[in-house]
Design a protein around this motif. Structure first.
Motif, PDB file in Angstrom:
ATOM      1  N   SER B  36       0.815  -1.213   0.000  1.00 53.53           N
ATOM      2  CA  SER B  36       0.000   0.000   0.000  1.00 53.53           C
ATOM      3  C   SER B  36       0.851   1.267   0.000  1.00 53.53           C
ATOM      4  O   SER B  36       0.325   2.367  -0.126  1.00 53.53           O
ATOM      5  CB  SER B  36      -0.929  -0.002   1.207  1.00 53.53           C
ATOM      6  OG  SER B  36      -0.160  -0.088   2.389  1.00 53.53           O
ATOM      7  N   ALA B  37       2.173   1.129   0.148  1.00 51.25           N
ATOM      8  CA  ALA B  37       3.067   2.284   0.113  1.00 51.25           C
ATOM      9  C   ALA B  37       4.411   1.835  -0.435  1.00 51.25           C
ATOM     10  O   ALA B  37       4.738   0.645  -0.413  1.00 51.25           O
ATOM     11  CB  ALA B  37       3.240   2.866   1.518  1.00 51.25           C
ATOM     12  N   VAL B  38       5.198   2.799  -0.922  1.00 50.68           N
ATOM     13  CA  VAL B  38       6.519   2.452  -1.449  1.00 50.68           C
ATOM     14  C   VAL B  38       7.504   2.229  -0.303  1.00 50.68           C
ATOM     15  O   VAL B  38       7.281   2.669   0.828  1.00 50.68           O
ATOM     16  CB  VAL B  38       7.062   3.545  -2.401  1.00 50.68           C
ATOM     17  CG1 VAL B  38       6.099   3.762  -3.561  1.00 50.68           C
ATOM     18  CG2 VAL B  38       7.337   4.839  -1.655  1.00 50.68           C
ATOM     19  N   GLY B  39       8.596   1.548  -0.606  1.00 50.81           N
ATOM     20  CA  GLY B  39       9.652   1.358   0.389  1.00 50.81           C
ATOM     21  C   GLY B  39      10.084  -0.091   0.570  1.00 50.81           C
ATOM     22  O   GLY B  39      11.194  -0.353   1.014  1.00 50.81           O
ATOM     23  N   GLY B  40       9.202  -1.032   0.222  1.00 50.52           N
ATOM     24  CA  GLY B  40       9.577  -2.437   0.434  1.00 50.52           C
ATOM     25  C   GLY B  40       9.958  -2.675   1.880  1.00 50.52           C
ATOM     26  O   GLY B  40       9.280  -2.203   2.794  1.00 50.52           O
ATOM     27  N   HIS B  41      11.059  -3.371   2.083  1.00 53.02           N
ATOM     28  CA  HIS B  41      11.481  -3.692   3.455  1.00 53.02           C
ATOM     29  C   HIS B  41      11.881  -2.470   4.272  1.00 53.02           C
ATOM     30  O   HIS B  41      11.923  -2.529   5.490  1.00 53.02           O
ATOM     31  CB  HIS B  41      12.644  -4.686   3.429  1.00 53.02           C
ATOM     32  CG  HIS B  41      12.192  -6.087   3.176  1.00 53.02           C
ATOM     33  ND1 HIS B  41      11.978  -6.556   1.917  1.00 53.02           N
ATOM     34  CD2 HIS B  41      11.867  -7.078   4.021  1.00 53.02           C
ATOM     35  CE1 HIS B  41      11.546  -7.798   1.999  1.00 53.02           C
ATOM     36  NE2 HIS B  41      11.459  -8.145   3.252  1.00 53.02           N
ATOM     37  N   LEU B  42      12.175  -1.377   3.573  1.00 54.28           N
ATOM     38  CA  LEU B  42      12.534  -0.161   4.317  1.00 54.28           C
ATOM     39  C   LEU B  42      11.396   0.257   5.241  1.00 54.28           C
ATOM     40  O   LEU B  42      11.618   0.879   6.270  1.00 54.28           O
ATOM     41  CB  LEU B  42      12.845   0.988   3.346  1.00 54.28           C
ATOM     42  CG  LEU B  42      14.083   0.817   2.476  1.00 54.28           C
ATOM     43  CD1 LEU B  42      14.145   1.935   1.446  1.00 54.28           C
ATOM     44  CD2 LEU B  42      15.348   0.792   3.321  1.00 54.28           C
ATOM     45  N   ARG B  43      10.181  -0.101   4.885  1.00 58.00           N
ATOM     46  CA  ARG B  43       9.013   0.330   5.670  1.00 58.00           C
ATOM     47  C   ARG B  43       9.020  -0.241   7.077  1.00 58.00           C
ATOM     48  O   ARG B  43       8.305   0.249   7.945  1.00 58.00           O
ATOM     49  CB  ARG B  43       7.710  -0.073   4.961  1.00 58.00           C
ATOM     50  CG  ARG B  43       7.517   0.640   3.643  1.00 58.00           C
ATOM     51  CD  ARG B  43       6.315   0.078   2.915  1.00 58.00           C
ATOM     52  NE  ARG B  43       5.068   0.399   3.589  1.00 58.00           N
ATOM     53  CZ  ARG B  43       3.995  -0.387   3.587  1.00 58.00           C
ATOM     54  NH1 ARG B  43       4.041  -1.554   2.962  1.00 58.00           N
ATOM     55  NH2 ARG B  43       2.906  -0.019   4.213  1.00 58.00           N
ATOM     56  N   TRP B  44       9.782  -1.317   7.291  1.00 57.82           N
ATOM     57  CA  TRP B  44       9.861  -1.852   8.661  1.00 57.82           C
ATOM     58  C   TRP B  44      11.322  -2.042   9.087  1.00 57.82           C
ATOM     59  O   TRP B  44      11.637  -2.924   9.864  1.00 57.82           O
ATOM     60  CB  TRP B  44       9.044  -3.119   8.825  1.00 57.82           C
ATOM     61  CG  TRP B  44       9.175  -4.136   7.733  1.00 57.82           C
ATOM     62  CD1 TRP B  44      10.158  -5.065   7.608  1.00 57.82           C
ATOM     63  CD2 TRP B  44       8.284  -4.345   6.634  1.00 57.82           C
ATOM     64  NE1 TRP B  44       9.941  -5.828   6.495  1.00 57.82           N
ATOM     65  CE2 TRP B  44       8.793  -5.418   5.882  1.00 57.82           C
ATOM     66  CE3 TRP B  44       7.094  -3.720   6.210  1.00 57.82           C
ATOM     67  CZ2 TRP B  44       8.158  -5.876   4.722  1.00 57.82           C
ATOM     68  CZ3 TRP B  44       6.476  -4.195   5.058  1.00 57.82           C
ATOM     69  CH2 TRP B  44       6.997  -5.251   4.332  1.00 57.82           C
ATOM     70  N   THR B  45      12.192  -1.193   8.540  1.00 59.00           N
ATOM     71  CA  THR B  45      13.607  -1.260   8.918  1.00 59.00           C
ATOM     72  C   THR B  45      13.962  -0.076   9.814  1.00 59.00           C
ATOM     73  O   THR B  45      13.890   1.082   9.393  1.00 59.00           O
ATOM     74  CB  THR B  45      14.497  -1.248   7.653  1.00 59.00           C
ATOM     75  OG1 THR B  45      14.173  -2.394   6.864  1.00 59.00           O
ATOM     76  CG2 THR B  45      15.967  -1.294   8.029  1.00 59.00           C
ATOM     77  N   LEU B  46      14.342  -0.385  11.053  1.00 55.25           N
ATOM     78  CA  LEU B  46      14.661   0.668  12.025  1.00 55.25           C
ATOM     79  C   LEU B  46      16.112   1.125  11.921  1.00 55.25           C
ATOM     80  O   LEU B  46      16.449   2.220  12.350  1.00 55.25           O
ATOM     81  CB  LEU B  46      14.461   0.151  13.457  1.00 55.25           C
ATOM     82  CG  LEU B  46      13.053  -0.163  13.931  1.00 55.25           C
ATOM     83  CD1 LEU B  46      13.102  -0.540  15.403  1.00 55.25           C
ATOM     84  CD2 LEU B  46      12.141   1.037  13.731  1.00 55.25           C
ATOM     85  N   ALA B  47      16.978   0.289  11.372  1.00 52.85           N
ATOM     86  CA  ALA B  47      18.414   0.590  11.402  1.00 52.85           C
ATOM     87  C   ALA B  47      18.722   1.816  10.554  1.00 52.85           C
ATOM     88  O   ALA B  47      18.183   1.972   9.450  1.00 52.85           O
ATOM     89  CB  ALA B  47      19.201  -0.608  10.889  1.00 52.85           C
ATOM     90  N   PRO B  48      19.601   2.699  11.062  1.00 51.35           N
ATOM     91  CA  PRO B  48      20.048   3.840  10.259  1.00 51.35           C
ATOM     92  C   PRO B  48      20.781   3.333   9.015  1.00 51.35           C
ATOM     93  O   PRO B  48      21.533   2.365   9.088  1.00 51.35           O
ATOM     94  CB  PRO B  48      21.004   4.590  11.187  1.00 51.35           C
ATOM     95  CG  PRO B  48      20.713   4.086  12.555  1.00 51.35           C
ATOM     96  CD  PRO B  48      20.214   2.678  12.392  1.00 51.35           C
TER      97      PRO B  48
END
Lengths: 112, 395
Positions: B36-48
């Motif tokens: 539903s949004a762009v980002g793939g795994h970035l959407r749940w990646t907390l690491a800087p």
């Protein structure tokens, strides 16, 4: 030492901060009314209530639940509003949704 | 038939890079993603993160996903979310289903940036509710703000297992056991996982997280019969690519984890390379220079554990290790043979969660080298698709 958590909801996330969602709606899961956030995946709402199983499998009748989290596997599929095989990990909650555990491939209710 | 200069499938780091690089060259770009949004795994990646763009260094994956949504809009990229590209056909025609339309999309160039999927190894009880992939656990915590469990077992020896264990702890769950591999491990419970047993020790738990790493997922390129090459780093075949990430199919590129698993920043830079190459070449030299500075970094995960006959290997079709061994012992010498005889790999996941195990079993039982065991035939649709989407296909 921190108190053991009693809800699976992460009210204050260590990085994201406080959960500001307020749009609570009612869903029904196997006849039981439960609160959920509008728009969250059905599987997340169920997991928050400790419900991990969503279906049984056609061959073995063994229970399955939220596994891949990205809509690739059949394991979290449930019957939602009479529709079979709805992947609950990628289907958003809407107010009044009627969600049922699915046995095997389920039964279509013709004309229902 | 709809048209676009460049079509990018997958809006994770690679797809974001590809779409931005192509749009900079003034061509029309469509970016398709099933989420539903762009980002793939970035959407749940907390690491800087580092290595995307200098201005983004130090931002979390979640923040970079937010940046990408704005950057793509500013660049004029046509972003289709909640949409699947379910087939890649001759002349670079994609089958696309969006929430309100079903159509063919012909592009001068297609960038397959479909990323990676969790690597899993089977063990007795891994099909129980409460056992889940690392992605499922991370997504639950950081996107949906729900704990996978209160007492969690984390399996896997690499950096992904580290991240999962650390994130679980910081979100308030207890990590009650960690194990690098599944040898001798058994999970059990009545209706849901309640314990794991290892070395005769039973540990109570309510979640088991499979964090063995990630595997390339380039199904669209496989469907289109792109030439393949074995990736020793990933232990599977991936589309062969030249320096510009072009496959042997004219106008088809593969960028990011789909071509071999690496860091998110590496995927983004691969996207920049493929996007520039797919749109006339401006920016390609710079992107290639950046890519050369990044080493491929995934460490291969643990080899196939001993799998007991009763263990379920193919989850979708409920196929046991015993059935697969019987197929091998009665003459099956390829993944397609085993698939036809047992249905392993024929289910809804299209074999993504069993093909590596089946390949490893075939290699172990017969001595056929893993780097000669080609993937199962991939056919459309690459994702679950309603009959209505097929019936409504625009002419």
């Amino acid at each position: 030492m921190a108190q053991p958590a009693t809800s699976r909801r992460i009210r204050v996330h260590p990085v994201l901060g406080e959960d500001l969602r307020r749009d609570v709606v009612a869903i029904t899961v196997d006849g039981q009314p439960l609160p959920a956030f509008a728009g969250e995946p059905i599987a997340a709402a169920l997991l928050a209530h400790g419900i991990t199983a969503g279906r049984t499998m056609p061959e073995t009748d063994a229970p399955r639940g939220y596994f891949c989290g990205v809509g690739r596997c059949p394991d979290c599929s449930m019957t939602v509003g009479g529709e079979l095989n709805v992947r609950t990990c990628v289907t958003p909650v809407r107010d009044g949704m009627v969600i049922e555990t699915q046995r095997g491939l389920g039964i279509w209710k013709v004309g229902g | 038939m709809r048209e676009s200069d460049v079509a990018v499938v997958g809006a994770g780091p690679a797809g974001i890079g590809a779409a931005l690089a192509a749009a900079r060259n003034g061509v029309s770009v469509v970016l398709i993603d099933e989420n539903s949004a762009v980002g793939g795994h970035l959407r749940w990646t907390l690491a800087p993160q580092t290595g995307f763009e200098p201005a983004l260094d130090g931002l979390t994956g979640i923040e970079i996903a937010g940046w990408a949504a704005g950057a793509l809009a500013d660049a004029g990229v046509g972003v289709l979310t909640d949409s699947v590209a379910w087939g890649l056909f001759e002349e670079n025609v994609l089958g696309v289903a969006t929430p309100d339309a079903s159509f063919r999309l012909r592009a001068r160039a297609v960038v397959v940036a479909t990323g990676s999927t969790d690597s899993v190894w089977p063990f007795p009880g891994w099909q129980l509710p409460g056992v889940m992939t690392a992605t499922a656990a991370l997504r639950a915590m950081h996107l949906d703000r729900v704990l996978p469990g209160f007492r969690c077992v984390v399996l896997g020896a690499g950096s992904l297992a580290e991240v999962v264990a650390s994130d679980l702890t910081s979100c308030g769950a207890a990590v009650v056991l960690r194990a690098g591999n599944v040898d001798g491990l058994v999970a059990g419970g009545d209706g849901a996982v309640a314990w794991v047993e290892s070395d005769g020790q039973r540990t109570a738990c309510d979640a088991v997280i499979l964090a063995f790493g990630r595997q390339p997922d380039a199904e669209l390129a496989l469907q289109a019969q792109a030439a393949l090459a074995y990736s020793p780093n990933d232990g599977v075949f991936v589309p062969w690519r030249d320096e510009t990430l072009a496959t042997r199919l004219a106008g088809v590129y593969v960028a990011g984890d789909a071509g071999g698993v690496g860091t998110a920043a590496r995927s983004y830079v691969e996207g920049l390379v493929a996007g520039a190459a797919a749109s006339g070449g401006d920016g390609l030299t710079d992107a290639l220079e950046r890519l050369r500075e990044i080493a491929a970094d995934q460490v291969p995960d643990s080899p196939l554990p001993a799998i007991a006959d009763a263990t379920l290997v193919c989850r979708c079709e409920e196929v046991s290790a015993a059935s697969i061994r019987t197929a091998i012992n009665t003459g099956a010498i390829s993944l397609n043979d085993i698939k036809r005889r047992t249905r392993a790999g024929m289910g809804i996941c299209q074999g993504i969660y069993c093909h590596r195990t089946v390949a490893q079993m075939l290699s172990t039982e017969t001595g056929i080298p893993l780097d000669t065991i080609v993937p199962m035939t991939a056919r459309p649709p690459a994702r679950l698709l309603s009959m209505a989407a097929m019936a409504d296909l625009e002419t």
